[in-house]
Design a protein around this motif. Sequence first.
Motif, PDB file in Angstrom:
ATOM      1  N   TYR A 185      -1.853  -9.351   1.832  1.00 59.15           N
ATOM      2  CA  TYR A 185      -0.978  -8.897   2.768  1.00 59.15           C
ATOM      3  C   TYR A 185      -1.051  -9.062   4.248  1.00 59.15           C
ATOM      4  CZ  TYR A 185       2.296  -4.994   3.702  1.00 59.15           C
ATOM      5  OH  TYR A 185       3.114  -4.245   4.230  1.00 59.15           O
ATOM      6  N   THR A 214       2.426   3.248  -3.570  1.00 60.14           N
ATOM      7  CA  THR A 214       3.658   3.331  -3.118  1.00 60.14           C
ATOM      8  C   THR A 214       4.837   3.513  -4.029  1.00 60.14           C
ATOM      9  OG1 THR A 214       5.432   2.289  -1.414  1.00 60.14           O
ATOM     10  CG2 THR A 214       4.128   0.721  -2.799  1.00 60.14           C
ATOM     11  N   ALA A 256       0.012  -1.738  -4.435  1.00 62.76           N
ATOM     12  CA  ALA A 256       1.491  -1.673  -4.184  1.00 62.76           C
ATOM     13  C   ALA A 256       2.117  -2.138  -5.497  1.00 62.76           C
ATOM     14  CB  ALA A 256       1.776  -2.294  -3.089  1.00 62.76           C
ATOM     15  N   TYR A 257       1.515  -2.981  -6.220  1.00 59.49           N
ATOM     16  CA  TYR A 257       2.080  -3.822  -7.188  1.00 59.49           C
ATOM     17  C   TYR A 257       1.683  -3.560  -8.546  1.00 59.49           C
ATOM     18  CZ  TYR A 257       4.254  -6.143  -3.391  1.00 59.49           C
ATOM     19  OH  TYR A 257       4.643  -6.553  -2.269  1.00 59.49           O
ATOM     20  N   GLY A 281       5.266   5.983   3.675  1.00 59.50           N
ATOM     21  CA  GLY A 281       5.119   4.582   3.146  1.00 59.50           C
ATOM     22  C   GLY A 281       3.759   4.218   3.062  1.00 59.50           C
ATOM     23  N   SER A 282       3.127   3.434   2.212  1.00 62.63           N
ATOM     24  CA  SER A 282       1.732   3.060   2.137  1.00 62.63           C
ATOM     25  C   SER A 282       1.329   2.266   3.398  1.00 62.63           C
ATOM     26  CB  SER A 282       1.410   2.242   0.826  1.00 62.63           C
ATOM     27  OG  SER A 282       2.148   1.131   0.716  1.00 62.63           O
ATOM     28  N   ASP A 283       2.136   1.752   4.143  1.00 63.13           N
ATOM     29  CA  ASP A 283       1.833   1.266   5.511  1.00 63.13           C
ATOM     30  C   ASP A 283       1.128   2.025   6.191  1.00 63.13           C
ATOM     31  OD1 ASP A 283       2.600  -1.526   4.678  1.00 63.13           O
ATOM     32  OD2 ASP A 283       4.468  -1.328   5.730  1.00 63.13           O
ATOM     33  N   ALA A 303      -5.799  -5.992  -1.954  1.00 66.00           N
ATOM     34  CA  ALA A 303      -4.589  -5.651  -2.398  1.00 66.00           C
ATOM     35  C   ALA A 303      -4.673  -6.339  -3.918  1.00 66.00           C
ATOM     36  CB  ALA A 303      -3.347  -6.587  -1.937  1.00 66.00           C
ATOM     37  N   TYR A 352      -2.644  -6.359   6.994  1.00 63.23           N
ATOM     38  CA  TYR A 352      -4.201  -5.966   7.501  1.00 63.23           C
ATOM     39  C   TYR A 352      -4.562  -6.523   8.758  1.00 63.23           C
ATOM     40  CZ  TYR A 352      -3.991  -5.135   2.126  1.00 63.23           C
ATOM     41  OH  TYR A 352      -3.570  -4.827   1.024  1.00 63.23           O
ATOM     42  N   ASP A 372      -5.292  -1.440  -2.504  1.00 62.13           N
ATOM     43  CA  ASP A 372      -3.997  -1.296  -2.231  1.00 62.13           C
ATOM     44  C   ASP A 372      -3.203  -1.815  -3.478  1.00 62.13           C
ATOM     45  OD1 ASP A 372      -1.340  -1.600  -1.591  1.00 62.13           O
ATOM     46  OD2 ASP A 372      -1.868  -3.113   0.174  1.00 62.13           O
ATOM     47  N   ARG A 414      10.183   5.460   2.391  1.00 60.11           N
ATOM     48  CA  ARG A 414       9.227   5.461   2.942  1.00 60.11           C
ATOM     49  C   ARG A 414       8.203   6.515   2.518  1.00 60.11           C
ATOM     50  NH1 ARG A 414       8.463   1.708   3.138  1.00 60.11           N
ATOM     51  NH2 ARG A 414       6.958   1.720   4.777  1.00 60.11           N
ATOM     52  N   ALA A 462      -1.330  -9.803  -2.770  1.00 64.52           N
ATOM     53  CA  ALA A 462      -0.011 -10.553  -2.252  1.00 64.52           C
ATOM     54  C   ALA A 462      -0.310 -11.648  -1.532  1.00 64.52           C
ATOM     55  CB  ALA A 462       0.618  -9.325  -1.408  1.00 64.52           C
ATOM     56  N   SER A 488       7.833   2.168  -2.980  1.00 65.92           N
ATOM     57  CA  SER A 488       8.664   1.373  -2.653  1.00 65.92           C
ATOM     58  C   SER A 488       9.020   0.347  -3.647  1.00 65.92           C
ATOM     59  CB  SER A 488       8.134   0.510  -1.522  1.00 65.92           C
ATOM     60  OG  SER A 488       8.047   1.430  -0.323  1.00 65.92           O
ATOM     61  N   LYS A 489       8.040  -0.116  -4.466  1.00 62.80           N
ATOM     62  CA  LYS A 489       8.170  -1.163  -5.379  1.00 62.80           C
ATOM     63  C   LYS A 489       8.593  -0.763  -6.656  1.00 62.80           C
ATOM     64  CE  LYS A 489       6.849  -3.487  -1.832  1.00 62.80           C
ATOM     65  NZ  LYS A 489       5.524  -3.591  -1.180  1.00 62.80           N
ATOM     66  N   LEU A 541      -2.217   3.055   4.734  1.00 61.51           N
ATOM     67  CA  LEU A 541      -3.299   2.031   5.096  1.00 61.51           C
ATOM     68  C   LEU A 541      -3.478   1.871   6.620  1.00 61.51           C
ATOM     69  CD1 LEU A 541      -1.396  -0.917   3.109  1.00 61.51           C
ATOM     70  CD2 LEU A 541      -3.866   0.130   2.691  1.00 61.51           C
TER      71      LEU A 541
HETATM   72  C1  LIG Z   1       4.891  -3.536   0.107  1.00 63.22           C
HETATM   73  C2  LIG Z   1       3.597  -3.398   0.327  1.00 63.22           C
HETATM   74  C3  LIG Z   1       3.171  -2.297   1.040  1.00 63.22           C
HETATM   75  C4  LIG Z   1       3.762  -1.245   1.709  1.00 63.22           C
HETATM   76  O1  LIG Z   1       4.819  -0.737   1.353  1.00 63.22           O
HETATM   77  P1  LIG Z   1       5.430   0.796   1.915  1.00 63.22           P
HETATM   78  O2  LIG Z   1       6.771   0.454   1.632  1.00 63.22           O
HETATM   79  O3  LIG Z   1       5.057   0.911   3.442  1.00 63.22           O
HETATM   80  O4  LIG Z   1       4.855   1.680   0.852  1.00 63.22           O
HETATM   81  C5  LIG Z   1       1.499  -2.209   0.949  1.00 63.22           C
HETATM   82  N1  LIG Z   1       0.860  -3.076   0.477  1.00 63.22           N
HETATM   83  C6  LIG Z   1       1.297  -4.217   0.037  1.00 63.22           C
HETATM   84  C7  LIG Z   1       0.411  -5.310  -0.743  1.00 63.22           C
HETATM   85  C8  LIG Z   1       2.558  -4.321  -0.226  1.00 63.22           C
HETATM   86  O5  LIG Z   1       3.143  -5.475  -0.550  1.00 63.22           O
END
Ligand SMILES: *Cc1c(COP(=O)(O)O)cnc(C)c1O
Length: 352
Positions: A110, A206, A182-183, A85-87, A150, A113, A180, A217, A154, A208-209, A90
């Motif tokens: 987000y 990521t 993610a979106y 996961g990008s979490d 981000a 952080y 970041d 993950r 977010a 994920s989205k 990060l």
């Molecule tokens: C959802 C999200 C992530 C984390 O996504 P992972 O599911 O861990 O890859 C990271 N940064 C932002 C801004 C997010 O919204």
Amino acid sequence: MSRFLSDKYRLLRPYVPGEQPRDFKYIKLNTNESPYPPSPRVISALSGEEAALLRLYSDPEAKALKSAVAARFGVSEREVFVGNGSDEVLAFCFSAFCGEREICYPDITYGFYEIFCGLYGLKVNKVPLKDDFTVEPEDYADCGKNIVIANPNAPTGLALKVKEVEKIAASNPDGVVIIDEAYVDFGAESCVELTKRYDNLIVVQTFSKSRQLAGGRVGFALANEQLIADLELMKYSFNPYNVNRLSQIAAKAAIEDEEYFGECRSKIIEARDYASGRLKEAGFELTDSKANFLFCKKEGFSGGKLYSELKARGILVRHFDKPRIDDYVRVTVGSMRDMETFVNAAKQITGR
Ligand SMILES: *Cc1c(COP(=O)(O)O)cnc(C)c1O
């Protein structure tokens, strides 16, 4: 809390994920997952034979996956890092680069952080967004700190242009700038190309989205070889097999299916634009979201109340009980049908 917990963690306040009900009773618009399944290529790649191979460790180098990511972005494999996961990616960035230097990020962003800063005991400088929730790039220019942004942000969905990020990276040559993304796939400009010119820039994305693999993950970072080597150092000092076998296979198949990725992305953008148009007609205020969620409020109607009234009607959204944004709700863009249901309920609740 036991009496054994380290003193330094006693005040740690962990991340609170959006609700994940197990009963599928809700229209789930609260954690920015995709309404669509993974690519059919992902489903067929996850065979019984692959499951049988779970007795073996996963490839610590994630070679096949890295090579697919590198090909997709036109970089070398040594410029790619993959994580659980990008979490996790990060977290490695925060722990690798943010020991001595202060780190700055927007006051509204987000939530993780802040958690990482608490976990690693980092010094933080929160930079207020402007009144309209946009990031002012000048606030980060020449600031002499590490920076995480981000982009799109977010939960506002607002994005900086590549030119603006470039200014931030160029004016802070001695600080690491983490973007970041993610979106990013839902309508913003990616800063990946900048990683070739700025040795202090890391772009994190990521699966994920926009690649429908939240449960797999998998996240990744793109940056120059030296920064990636530092992230590898963190990983090999923590969990060398951080991405499991099945997720490596799933992510590789997902990133190779550009066509399916494009289809899902277009459908989500279309549903976002449809819903935001209808909400505006109904008197809602919205940010110009470039993400797979809407950030909206209705004047005179509290965000907390809208959240609970929606929940009572079987629709889960996210409300942040935080200064400046507690009037708002964040609504994941689902299918067209989900959006129809959500908009109708929101209008009914707020009295139109
Ligand atoms: C959802 C999200 C992530 C984390 O996504 P992972 O599911 O861990 O890859 C990271 N940064 C932002 C801004 C997010 O919204």
